[in-house]
Scaffold this active site. Structure first.
Site, PDB file in Angstrom:
ATOM      1  N   ASP A 286     -24.754   4.839  -6.309  1.00 42.43           N
ATOM      2  CA  ASP A 286     -23.806   4.894  -5.075  1.00 42.43           C
ATOM      3  C   ASP A 286     -24.190   5.737  -3.901  1.00 42.43           C
ATOM      4  O   ASP A 286     -25.229   6.583  -4.094  1.00 42.43           O
ATOM      5  CB  ASP A 286     -22.708   5.586  -5.672  1.00 42.43           C
ATOM      6  CG  ASP A 286     -21.729   4.882  -6.533  1.00 42.43           C
ATOM      7  OD1 ASP A 286     -22.013   3.653  -6.676  1.00 42.43           O
ATOM      8  OD2 ASP A 286     -20.700   5.321  -7.232  1.00 42.43           O
TER       9      ASP A 286
ATOM     10  N   ASP B 176     -18.558  -2.286 -13.688  1.00 44.13           N
ATOM     11  CA  ASP B 176     -19.644  -1.763 -14.262  1.00 44.13           C
ATOM     12  C   ASP B 176     -19.419  -1.354 -15.833  1.00 44.13           C
ATOM     13  O   ASP B 176     -20.199  -1.988 -16.785  1.00 44.13           O
ATOM     14  CB  ASP B 176     -19.803  -0.166 -14.064  1.00 44.13           C
ATOM     15  CG  ASP B 176     -18.656   0.647 -13.707  1.00 44.13           C
ATOM     16  OD1 ASP B 176     -17.576   0.028 -14.237  1.00 44.13           O
ATOM     17  OD2 ASP B 176     -18.275   1.573 -13.132  1.00 44.13           O
TER      18      ASP B 176
ATOM     19  N   ASP C 203     -22.619  -3.692   3.151  1.00 46.10           N
ATOM     20  CA  ASP C 203     -21.610  -4.669   3.287  1.00 46.10           C
ATOM     21  C   ASP C 203     -20.987  -4.479   4.756  1.00 46.10           C
ATOM     22  O   ASP C 203     -19.883  -5.018   5.171  1.00 46.10           O
ATOM     23  CB  ASP C 203     -20.456  -4.569   1.995  1.00 46.10           C
ATOM     24  CG  ASP C 203     -20.997  -5.877   1.106  1.00 46.10           C
ATOM     25  OD1 ASP C 203     -21.673  -6.421   1.530  1.00 46.10           O
ATOM     26  OD2 ASP C 203     -20.153  -5.648   0.385  1.00 46.10           O
TER      27      ASP C 203
ATOM     28  N   ASP D 295     -23.700   8.068  -2.234  1.00 49.63           N
ATOM     29  CA  ASP D 295     -23.590   9.430  -2.118  1.00 49.63           C
ATOM     30  C   ASP D 295     -24.242  10.122  -3.267  1.00 49.63           C
ATOM     31  O   ASP D 295     -24.309  11.239  -3.370  1.00 49.63           O
ATOM     32  CB  ASP D 295     -22.161   9.914  -2.097  1.00 49.63           C
ATOM     33  CG  ASP D 295     -21.373   9.657  -3.489  1.00 49.63           C
ATOM     34  OD1 ASP D 295     -21.167   8.523  -3.540  1.00 49.63           O
ATOM     35  OD2 ASP D 295     -20.762  10.330  -4.003  1.00 49.63           O
TER      36      ASP D 295
END
EC number: 2.4.1.12
Length: 729
Positions: free
Chosen positions: A240, A337, A193, A242
């Site tokens: 995610d 979520d 994004d 990371d």
């Protein structure tokens, strides 16, 4: 590559669907309900029977003695027994509080007392729901996949990113690219994004898809939904940017989908290999379970029993058709979520949790960043309560509604916690009696309630949440989450999605006075309250009043201990290592320029280097260029490095310029190992009361010491508060 599943899988003959495993019971349904009814009637009798002080002390003392006697015995029956005794004592306390302690007094006494009673009722409801949630954790094990890989489904792997640096995203992408899954059945997508050319070029070099869009509508949820339209895999795995997956992630996760056609979600733990602000600033990393371990270590397993597993935004696999049926990832709240899982469960889909860490990520670096993340979670759960309340509407069983109720109510602890931190001051400052009872009666009812609940939680949560640390976590966050939750209840459309910063550094140690300001104020109030209490003790006669003074002084002292630990958390310690070290003990080979080959074992590693222990120590000159041999799938490849330090056979090396394939090999043989996190997951010693008390007291003393040092520094240099990350109010 065949997978050796980290946990023993069930034999084929004993395989049961998720639904049948949840409903399995040794008793007929009618008999079960009869036992529940009998237990409820017995509880009502025990709660309502009147007792004087002596009888109450004897009753609660006997139950506490029984709990002490059985607490170390194995078996679930012991835990259920302890929960029952805890509920009996707590129900007696709440009944006594509502019927005997709200008597005639001044208007101020009544109003303040009503506020305290409300906080206690909130805590009681959370206690009851918490017991229900972990009544019988499912402890689901992985199910093996078919030997014929042609039967394995296709999977799209999504790695959404927005403003994170490439140094954070790089390792996750490389790990995803080596996931063990048939090549024609897996596609990796980086969802950017941030629309960055650097990321596009990196994806082309690695050989994965680069996906972007023209706007950032609905943040992460919108990013995923936009990507869904551009791919067609049977399932979607989400990480995610990371969260580094292991090679075995999909082979551990996917088996249940093939055994249960109504299964829509498999969630696995979020494991963090870097310390969060509590662990780093209080020096508890590896010594005390961190804030999230209770949820991923126990609560999610409990939720799984009731088909109420939460989707946590990462380290999860979702069935595409089910996700499309509910309109994609939910965009109505900032906790997209959990809301997505709720929508799936309303449609009759099942969800599963596997407590097998198969990915690991970075924890928040600063307390202010940590608080900002929790603000978003708190606001999102409050939004769900308003927009799509699990207690209302169709599709959920009572057990699922209760699990969601506990999750929603949990984030409303801000106001009750602040009430607890200030309640004794009402008496110490103004002489207000917030509980219309003698100190002896309060101790006779309140102390057993507190002790029995803590002893039970000590048994239930021991490896995942140590005693008193929940008090520290909630005290630290209370001030910052009470306003967002209340605002979201009134207007759920207010607020925005804030990205949790990852991969940052703390260039120097400093005291974050901005984030600590509310707690400095509360600490000042409690210190003044202690002084006022001592003055009352000196000048007020009467033994009854003195008991009340001592009771409130003890309460205030306890609050000061918690506030001291909170202030210690706001004292940010220096963190200049951008690549965090991870323990790893595997064979490696050190190749010297003169041709010597030194067998060794790794001690720890990061993306930037490795510490190794030579089998036969010999001096090695710092600055020497070497090659380090790492094995993956039985094949060794060497990576270029330079020696940085040699300490009695432990050699620290720094990796030098590597090709993309060498970098991929490094990740595959370290971060992406199937068993890399298993030895570090849920391995804390069982809690002990005095050890936890000592740790919290030590943290509190550290906080007062750092506050004193900050005051001295401020007096010398002038008070200049710093904040690491702007908080969303």
């Amino acid at each position: 590559m065949p997978l050796v599943v980290p946990h023993a899988a069930m034999p084929e003959g004993r395989l049961m669907t998720a639904a049948s495993r949840r409903s399995a019971s040794p008793l007929p349904t009618l008999a079960t309900w009869a036992l529940w009814l009998l237990g409820a009637l017995l509880l009502v009798f025990v709660v309502a029977v009147p007792m004087d002080v002596t009888q109450q002390l004897v009753f609660s003392g006997v139950l506490f003695a029984v709990a002490l006697a059985v607490r170390n015995r194995g078996g679930r029956v012991v835990i259920l027994m302890m929960m029952g005794m805890s509920l009996a004592v707590s129900c007696r306390y709440i009944w006594w509080r509502m019927t005997q302690t709200m008597g005639v007094g001044s208007a101020v006494d009544f109003i303040l007392g009503l506020g305290l009673l409300g906080a206690e009722l909130y805590a009681f409801v959370i206690l009851v729901l918490g017991y229900f949630q972990v009544l019988w954790p499912l402890n689901r094990k992985p199910v093996p996949l078919p030997a014929d890989q042609r039967l394995w489904p296709s999977v799209d792997v999504f790695i959404p990113t927005y403003n994170e640096p490439l140094s954070v995203v790089r390792t996750t992408v490389l790990a995803a690219s080596v996931i063990d899954w048939p090549a024609g059945k897996i596609t990796i997508h980086l969802l950017d994004d941030g629309r960055r050319d650097e990321f596009r070029a990196f994806c082309a070099e690695v050989g994965i898809n680069y996906v972007t869009r023209t706007n950032n509508a609905h943040a992460k949820a919108g990013n995923i939904n936009a990507a869904l339209k551009k791919c067609s895999g049977d399932y979607v795995a989400i990480f995610d940017c990371d969260h580094i997956p292991t090679r075995s992630f999909l082979q551990v996760a996917m088996g249940w989908f093939l055994h249960d056609t109504k299964l829509a979600l498999v969630q696995m733990p979020h494991y963090f290999f870097s310390p969060d602000p509590f662990e780093r600033n209080l020096d508890t990393h590896g010594k005390v379970p961190n804030e999230g371990e209770l949820f991923y270590g126990l609560l999610q397993d409990g939720n799984d029993q009731w088909n109420a597993t939460f989707f946590c935004g990462s380290c999860a696999v979702i069935k595409r058709t089910a996700l499309e049926e509910v309109g994609g990832v939910a965009v109505e709240t900032v906790t997209e979520d959990a809301h997505t899982a709720l929508k799936l469960q309303r449609r009759g889909y099942r969800t599963a949790y596997l407590a097998v860490p198969q990915a690991a990520g970075l924890a928040t670096e600063s307390l202010s960043g940590h608080v900002a993340q929790r603000i978003r979670w708190a606001r999102g759960m409050a939004q769900i309560a308003r927009i799509d309340n699990p207690l209302l509407g169709r599709g959920l069983k009572l057990s699922q509604r209760l699990c969601y109720l506990n999750a929603m109510l949990h984030f409303f602890y801000g106001v009750p916690r602040i009430i607890y931190l200030t309640a004794p001051l009402a008496y110490l400052f103004f002489g207000a009696h917030v509980i219309q009872a003698s100190a002896l009666m309060i101790l006779a009812y309140a102390l057993p309630h507190i002790l029995q609940a803590n002893l039970t939680n000590l048994r239930v949560q021991s490896r995942f949440r140590h005693l008193l640390w929940n008090e520290v976590y909630e005290t630290t966050l209370a001030w910052y989450i009470f306003r967002p939750t209340l605002v979201a209840l009134l207007n759920p459309k207010l607020g925005k999605f804030n990205v949790t910063p990852k991969g940052g550094l703390v260039a120097r140690s400093y005291f974050d006075a901005q984030i600590a300001k509310p707690y400095l104020f509360l600490l000042l109030l409690n210190v003044v309250g202690m002084v006022a209490g001592v003055l009352r003790l000196i000048y007020v006669g009467g033994s009854g009043e003195q008991q009340t003074i001592w009771f409130n002084l003890a309460w205030t002292l306890y609050n000061m201990v918690l506030l001291g630990a909170t202030i210690a958390t706001a004292s940010e310690t220096r963190q200049v290592r951008s690549a965090h070290r991870v323990p790893l003990d595997v064979p490696v080979t050190l190749y010297l320029p003169d041709g010597d080959v030194l067998p060794s074992r790794s001690v720890n590693f990061s993306t930037g280097g490795m510490a190794i222990m030579l089998a036969q120590p010999q001096p090695i000159e710092p600055g020497l260029p070497v090659q380090i041999g790492l094995s993956h799938r039985g094949v060794e490849q060497t990576l270029p490095a330079v020696v940085r330090q040699d300490r009695d056979g432990q050699v620290s090396i720094q990796f030098t310029q590597m090709s993309m394939e060498q970098e991929r090999w490094l990740v595959a043989s370290t971060f992406a190992r199937a068993d890399i996190w298993l030895s570090q997951w849920g391995q804390h010693d069982r809690d002990a009361f005095w050890r936890s008390m000592g740790q919290v007291l030590e943290a509190s003393a550290r906080g007062f010491g750092r506050l004193g040092g900050h005051i001295v520094d401020s007096a010398r240099q002038g008070f200049r508060p710093r904040r690491a990350v702007d908080l969303e109010s």
